[in-house]
Design a protein around this motif. Structure first.
Motif, short mmCIF file in Angstrom:
data_model
loop_
_atom_site.label_atom_id
_atom_site.label_comp_id
_atom_site.label_asym_id
_atom_site.label_seq_id
_atom_site.Cartn_x
_atom_site.Cartn_y
_atom_site.Cartn_z
N LYS A 1 -50.18 -50.83 -12.07
CA LYS A 1 -50.85 -52.01 -12.59
C LYS A 1 -49.91 -52.71 -13.56
CE LYS A 1 -54.22 -53.63 -12.19
NZ LYS A 1 -54.64 -54.71 -11.27
N VAL A 2 -49.83 -54.03 -13.48
CA VAL A 2 -48.96 -54.77 -14.38
C VAL A 2 -49.43 -54.56 -15.82
CG1 VAL A 2 -48.29 -56.53 -12.72
CG2 VAL A 2 -50.37 -56.85 -14.07
N CYS A 3 -48.46 -54.53 -16.73
CA CYS A 3 -48.74 -54.42 -18.17
C CYS A 3 -49.53 -53.18 -18.53
CB CYS A 3 -49.46 -55.65 -18.69
SG CYS A 3 -48.50 -57.17 -18.54
N ASP B 1 -48.87 -60.46 -8.36
CA ASP B 1 -48.93 -59.02 -8.53
C ASP B 1 -50.16 -58.59 -9.30
OD1 ASP B 1 -46.81 -58.04 -7.10
OD2 ASP B 1 -45.36 -58.41 -8.68
N ASP B 2 -51.14 -59.46 -9.41
CA ASP B 2 -52.34 -59.17 -10.19
C ASP B 2 -53.56 -59.53 -9.37
OD1 ASP B 2 -53.73 -58.29 -12.36
OD2 ASP B 2 -53.53 -60.15 -13.51
N PHE C 1 -46.15 -43.61 -9.22
CA PHE C 1 -47.49 -43.97 -9.65
C PHE C 1 -47.67 -43.42 -11.06
CE2 PHE C 1 -51.64 -41.78 -10.18
CZ PHE C 1 -52.49 -42.87 -10.28
N GLY C 2 -48.23 -44.21 -11.96
CA GLY C 2 -48.49 -43.67 -13.29
C GLY C 2 -48.59 -44.74 -14.35
N TRP C 3 -48.72 -44.27 -15.58
CA TRP C 3 -48.82 -45.13 -16.76
C TRP C 3 -47.91 -44.56 -17.84
CZ3 TRP C 3 -52.79 -44.37 -13.46
CH2 TRP C 3 -53.49 -45.51 -13.01
N TRP D 1 -42.45 -58.12 -22.32
CA TRP D 1 -43.38 -58.54 -21.28
C TRP D 1 -44.77 -57.93 -21.45
CZ3 TRP D 1 -45.55 -54.55 -18.65
CH2 TRP D 1 -44.85 -53.34 -18.63
N ALA D 2 -44.88 -56.85 -22.21
CA ALA D 2 -46.15 -56.13 -22.27
C ALA D 2 -47.02 -56.64 -23.41
CB ALA D 2 -45.90 -54.64 -22.43
#
Length: 338
Positions: free
Chosen positions: A152-154, A169-170, A200-202, A211-212
């Protein structure tokens, strides 16, 4: 690495690979081996493009295939982000590599490895498949598995849907993105082709690049919660899931270095200490195992995902807070885990 292969003119397998291969084999861990290298390309391109480069890279990929017990070779990584690579160029290289590897080994080809699985990534994958067909080839004969990196973005939660309609991408939750990916693959005869998340992950980083968004920082507990929720929601969408990454890196100021399930090997009080996400994922694997996902119920921000194996298991959560939630288990006894 292809660099070493080209520089030496002879095939050599580094000791570190042998140690890794032996350890994983002894532990019963399956492997997907990424075959990629750009620094030896005389053309300065992101992938082999000239006939000579493609020929040399095919020879290298075959050597790798013949010297590994990995089931799949994944061909390059996130090249959909590169302005130097078109889907047609990737398709041309992929066909050549697949033909060479399958002629000389029993290894399977995993293709795409796109950054994310949203609209731009799906479009890129589809254009590769179209290019394969234009070459009078059948995609399912070239590709044995499709890989994507469903982030997931951000660092947003796995349940977050469309938040910015102008960003391709959202365009939906991770489940929605993967469901659309599978629908698209089916159009090209890849109905039975495994769909694998090779990343995959955070990240649980305490700091962010520009950017975040500041409110999307995650604690280590938050990383664990998102990991389990992501696994539950995408369980039926993917054939395999590989977390990015096993281990934190040592640069504590870089968001990229905190995706690990365990802490770094140095600069911390306990090297390789299990983060909450490692404990949570281990518990998920132990409790859920290879159970079948039977049902998913969502009411507002309440989620109830049901798995059925030796016993029935519910994974329950609210996206924002602690709430009261009732359901009838049909049983006189419950075992509850946090």
């Amino acid at each position: 690495a292809w660099v070493q292969y080209n520089e030496s003119g002879n095939w050599t397998l580094p000791d570190r690979y042998t140690r890794w291969a032996d350890k994983t084999a002894n532990e019963g861990i399956g492997k997907i081996l990424q075959v990629t290298s750009v620094s030896m390309l005389e053309s300065g391109n992101a992938i082999p493009k000239t006939d000579d480069e493609i020929r040399d890279f095919c020879e290298y990929a075959l050597k790798v295939a013949q010297n590994t017990d990995a089931e799949y070779l994944e061909i390059f990584n996130e090249v959909n982000l590169s302005s130097k690579v078109t889907p047609e160029e990737y398709a041309k290289m992929l066909i050549a590599v697949s033909d060479k590897v399958k002629q000389g080994s029993d290894k399977k080809i995993c293709a795409m490895a796109t950054a994310r699985a949203a609209l731009s990534a799906r479009t890129w994958i589809e254009n590769v498949l179209k290019a394969i067909q234009k070459s009078n080839r059948v995609p399912s004969e070239i590709i044995d598995a499709i890989s994507v990196h469903p982030y997931k973005v951000c660092n947003l939660s796995p349940e977050t849907g469309m938040t910015n309609l102008s960003k391709d991408d959202d365009d939906g939750t991770l489940h929605e993105q993967l469901s659309l990916t599978r629908t698209m693959l089916n159009k090209y005869g890849l109905n039975d082709t495994p769909l694998i998340a090779t990343e995959f992950g955070w990240t649980s980083t305490p700091t962010w690049d520009g950017w975040a968004k500041i409110d999307d920082r995650l604690s280590e507990i938050g990383q664990a919660q998102y990991s389990i929720r992501g696994l539950a929601l995408m369980y039926n969408d993917l054939d395999r899931i590989c977390f990015y990454t096993m281990t934190d890196f040592t640069n504590t100021t870089d968001y990229e270095n905190h995706f690990g399930l365990v802490k770094s090997w140095c600069g911390v009080e306990i090297p390789y200490e299990a983060k909450p996400s490692y404990l949570a994922v281990s518990a998920f694997n132990s409790i859920i195992g290879n159970a079948e996902k039977k049902n998913e119920s969502t009411s507002g921000k309440n989620h109830d995902v049901t798995f059925s194996g030796d016993t029935e298991v519910h994974i329950l959560w609210n996206e924002d807070s602690t709430v009261s939630y009732s359901f009838n288990s049909g049983s006189k006894a419950l075992r509850v885990y946090d």
